[in-house]
Design a protein around this motif. Structure first.
Motif, PDB file in Angstrom:
ATOM      1  N   ALA A 130      27.931  52.388  42.999  1.00  0.00           N
ATOM      2  CA  ALA A 130      29.070  51.490  43.169  1.00  0.00           C
ATOM      3  C   ALA A 130      29.455  51.501  44.646  1.00  0.00           C
ATOM      4  O   ALA A 130      29.095  52.425  45.378  1.00  0.00           O
ATOM      5  CB  ALA A 130      30.248  51.942  42.306  1.00  0.00           C
ATOM      6  N   PRO A 131      30.183  50.496  45.113  1.00  0.00           N
ATOM      7  CA  PRO A 131      30.569  50.453  46.525  1.00  0.00           C
ATOM      8  C   PRO A 131      31.716  51.418  46.833  1.00  0.00           C
ATOM      9  O   PRO A 131      32.839  51.022  47.111  1.00  0.00           O
ATOM     10  CB  PRO A 131      30.969  48.990  46.732  1.00  0.00           C
ATOM     11  CG  PRO A 131      31.407  48.519  45.394  1.00  0.00           C
ATOM     12  CD  PRO A 131      30.570  49.273  44.406  1.00  0.00           C
TER      13      PRO A 131
ATOM     14  N   LYS B 196      27.249  41.297  49.156  1.00  0.00           N
ATOM     15  CA  LYS B 196      28.135  42.232  49.849  1.00  0.00           C
ATOM     16  C   LYS B 196      29.506  42.208  49.186  1.00  0.00           C
ATOM     17  O   LYS B 196      29.824  41.299  48.417  1.00  0.00           O
ATOM     18  CB  LYS B 196      28.277  41.861  51.321  1.00  0.00           C
ATOM     19  CG  LYS B 196      28.989  40.513  51.489  1.00  0.00           C
ATOM     20  CD  LYS B 196      29.263  40.166  52.921  1.00  0.00           C
ATOM     21  CE  LYS B 196      30.000  38.819  52.970  1.00  0.00           C
ATOM     22  NZ  LYS B 196      30.398  38.430  54.262  1.00  0.00           N
ATOM     23  N   THR B 197      30.317  43.195  49.524  1.00  0.00           N
ATOM     24  CA  THR B 197      31.703  43.186  49.088  1.00  0.00           C
ATOM     25  C   THR B 197      32.483  42.220  49.972  1.00  0.00           C
ATOM     26  O   THR B 197      32.063  41.897  51.082  1.00  0.00           O
ATOM     27  CB  THR B 197      32.325  44.592  49.173  1.00  0.00           C
ATOM     28  OG1 THR B 197      32.180  45.083  50.515  1.00  0.00           O
ATOM     29  CG2 THR B 197      31.681  45.554  48.183  1.00  0.00           C
TER      30      THR B 197
ATOM     31  N   ILE C 287      26.883  46.662  50.961  1.00  0.00           N
ATOM     32  CA  ILE C 287      25.861  45.664  50.677  1.00  0.00           C
ATOM     33  C   ILE C 287      25.098  46.115  49.436  1.00  0.00           C
ATOM     34  O   ILE C 287      24.642  47.259  49.361  1.00  0.00           O
ATOM     35  CB  ILE C 287      24.894  45.494  51.866  1.00  0.00           C
ATOM     36  CG1 ILE C 287      25.667  45.078  53.115  1.00  0.00           C
ATOM     37  CG2 ILE C 287      23.806  44.478  51.527  1.00  0.00           C
ATOM     38  CD1 ILE C 287      24.849  45.096  54.381  1.00  0.00           C
ATOM     39  N   GLN C 288      24.973  45.194  48.468  1.00  0.00           N
ATOM     40  CA  GLN C 288      24.180  45.504  47.281  1.00  0.00           C
ATOM     41  C   GLN C 288      22.726  45.202  47.597  1.00  0.00           C
ATOM     42  O   GLN C 288      22.405  44.141  48.132  1.00  0.00           O
ATOM     43  CB  GLN C 288      24.635  44.676  46.076  1.00  0.00           C
ATOM     44  CG  GLN C 288      23.969  45.124  44.786  1.00  0.00           C
ATOM     45  CD  GLN C 288      24.412  44.319  43.596  1.00  0.00           C
ATOM     46  OE1 GLN C 288      24.317  43.098  43.608  1.00  0.00           O
ATOM     47  NE2 GLN C 288      24.915  44.995  42.578  1.00  0.00           N
ATOM     48  N   VAL C 289      21.837  46.152  47.271  1.00  0.00           N
ATOM     49  CA  VAL C 289      20.424  46.032  47.607  1.00  0.00           C
ATOM     50  C   VAL C 289      19.560  46.379  46.396  1.00  0.00           C
ATOM     51  O   VAL C 289      20.018  47.011  45.452  1.00  0.00           O
ATOM     52  CB  VAL C 289      20.039  46.978  48.773  1.00  0.00           C
ATOM     53  CG1 VAL C 289      20.798  46.628  50.036  1.00  0.00           C
ATOM     54  CG2 VAL C 289      20.243  48.436  48.400  1.00  0.00           C
ATOM     55  N   GLN C 290      18.303  45.947  46.484  1.00  0.00           N
ATOM     56  CA  GLN C 290      17.314  46.423  45.517  1.00  0.00           C
ATOM     57  C   GLN C 290      16.909  47.822  45.952  1.00  0.00           C
ATOM     58  O   GLN C 290      16.686  48.072  47.138  1.00  0.00           O
ATOM     59  CB  GLN C 290      16.078  45.537  45.504  1.00  0.00           C
ATOM     60  CG  GLN C 290      16.265  44.237  44.806  1.00  0.00           C
ATOM     61  CD  GLN C 290      14.963  43.439  44.728  1.00  0.00           C
ATOM     62  OE1 GLN C 290      13.972  43.773  45.364  1.00  0.00           O
ATOM     63  NE2 GLN C 290      14.990  42.361  43.968  1.00  0.00           N
TER      64      GLN C 290
ATOM     65  N   VAL D  98      25.774  36.715  54.237  1.00  0.00           N
ATOM     66  CA  VAL D  98      25.422  37.388  52.982  1.00  0.00           C
ATOM     67  C   VAL D  98      26.464  36.979  51.930  1.00  0.00           C
ATOM     68  O   VAL D  98      27.652  37.040  52.186  1.00  0.00           O
ATOM     69  CB  VAL D  98      25.427  38.931  53.178  1.00  0.00           C
ATOM     70  CG1 VAL D  98      25.098  39.632  51.870  1.00  0.00           C
ATOM     71  CG2 VAL D  98      24.452  39.321  54.288  1.00  0.00           C
ATOM     72  N   PRO D  99      26.002  36.564  50.754  1.00  0.00           N
ATOM     73  CA  PRO D  99      26.950  36.133  49.723  1.00  0.00           C
ATOM     74  C   PRO D  99      27.808  37.298  49.208  1.00  0.00           C
ATOM     75  O   PRO D  99      27.353  38.434  49.154  1.00  0.00           O
ATOM     76  CB  PRO D  99      26.075  35.571  48.607  1.00  0.00           C
ATOM     77  CG  PRO D  99      24.732  36.144  48.831  1.00  0.00           C
ATOM     78  CD  PRO D  99      24.621  36.431  50.297  1.00  0.00           C
ATOM     79  N   VAL D 100      29.040  36.999  48.827  1.00  0.00           N
ATOM     80  CA  VAL D 100      29.954  38.005  48.299  1.00  0.00           C
ATOM     81  C   VAL D 100      29.657  38.208  46.815  1.00  0.00           C
ATOM     82  O   VAL D 100      29.460  37.247  46.075  1.00  0.00           O
ATOM     83  CB  VAL D 100      31.421  37.585  48.494  1.00  0.00           C
ATOM     84  CG1 VAL D 100      32.372  38.532  47.798  1.00  0.00           C
ATOM     85  CG2 VAL D 100      31.749  37.494  49.982  1.00  0.00           C
ATOM     86  N   ILE D 101      29.598  39.469  46.421  1.00  0.00           N
ATOM     87  CA  ILE D 101      29.417  39.854  45.019  1.00  0.00           C
ATOM     88  C   ILE D 101      30.624  40.686  44.626  1.00  0.00           C
ATOM     89  O   ILE D 101      31.008  41.592  45.348  1.00  0.00           O
ATOM     90  CB  ILE D 101      28.134  40.697  44.823  1.00  0.00           C
ATOM     91  CG1 ILE D 101      26.904  39.870  45.109  1.00  0.00           C
ATOM     92  CG2 ILE D 101      28.080  41.270  43.418  1.00  0.00           C
ATOM     93  CD1 ILE D 101      25.612  40.650  44.992  1.00  0.00           C
ATOM     94  N   VAL D 102      31.182  40.389  43.474  1.00  0.00           N
ATOM     95  CA  VAL D 102      32.297  41.197  42.971  1.00  0.00           C
ATOM     96  C   VAL D 102      31.694  42.357  42.187  1.00  0.00           C
ATOM     97  O   VAL D 102      30.986  42.126  41.198  1.00  0.00           O
ATOM     98  CB  VAL D 102      33.247  40.361  42.083  1.00  0.00           C
ATOM     99  CG1 VAL D 102      34.348  41.230  41.518  1.00  0.00           C
ATOM    100  CG2 VAL D 102      33.802  39.192  42.870  1.00  0.00           C
TER     101      VAL D 102
END
Length: 151
Positions: A89-90, A111-112, A118-121, A146-150
């Protein structure tokens, strides 16, 4: 670079179908040269590139007036001397979900909203995702792209 300039000049001076074919050929050549440049820069920097999917053989080159439909692959690279922790988790207190080795790149998914994570594989595990602290890696595009991810 000269291929790009010549192609753009041809675009400005062309109104017929034969000219459009020349422009498409110039675009294809510029893409090929850009790919060769990317590979050489990665080799010199000692980093691994994420390879985008290859076009289907025999597929038509997109027309000049059609905008590209593919999304560029965004990568993050650990330029440090040691591995970086990936988190589930971030949050710095979240359990570890893997490591991003030194000089290793992986695909960024989002990203947040505050640009801190940053969310990555997870490398070598394409079906697993994790979060990396943004200040510890280099992103291949401006962070604002970079697109925002919740989470």
């Amino acid at each position: 670079m000269s291929v790009v300039v010549q192609t753009l000049m041809g675009f400005l001076n062309t109104t017929d179908a034969a000219g459009a074919d020349q422009i498409n050929a110039g675009i294809a050549q510029a893409r090929k040269l850009h790919g060769q440049y990317d590979i050489e820069m990665a080799r010199l920097l000692g980093i691994t590139l994420a390879v985008p999917p290859s076009p289907t053989p025999g597929a038509a080159t997109p027309e000049v007036n059609v905008p590209p439909t593919s999304t560029p692959v965004i990568t993050v690279t650990n330029l440090g001397a040691g591995a970086v922790n990936l988190r589930s988790a971030p949050d710095l207190n979240a359990p570890e979900a893997g490591l991003l080795g030194a000089q290793v790149s992986t695909i960024a998914l989002g990203k947040t909203a505050d640009d801190q994570w940053i969310q990555v594989q997870v490398p070598d595990k394409p079906d697993q995702v994790a979060w990396v602290f943004a200040q510890l890696v280099q992103v291949s595009v401006p962070i604002s792209s970079v697109p925002v991810i919740v989470p």
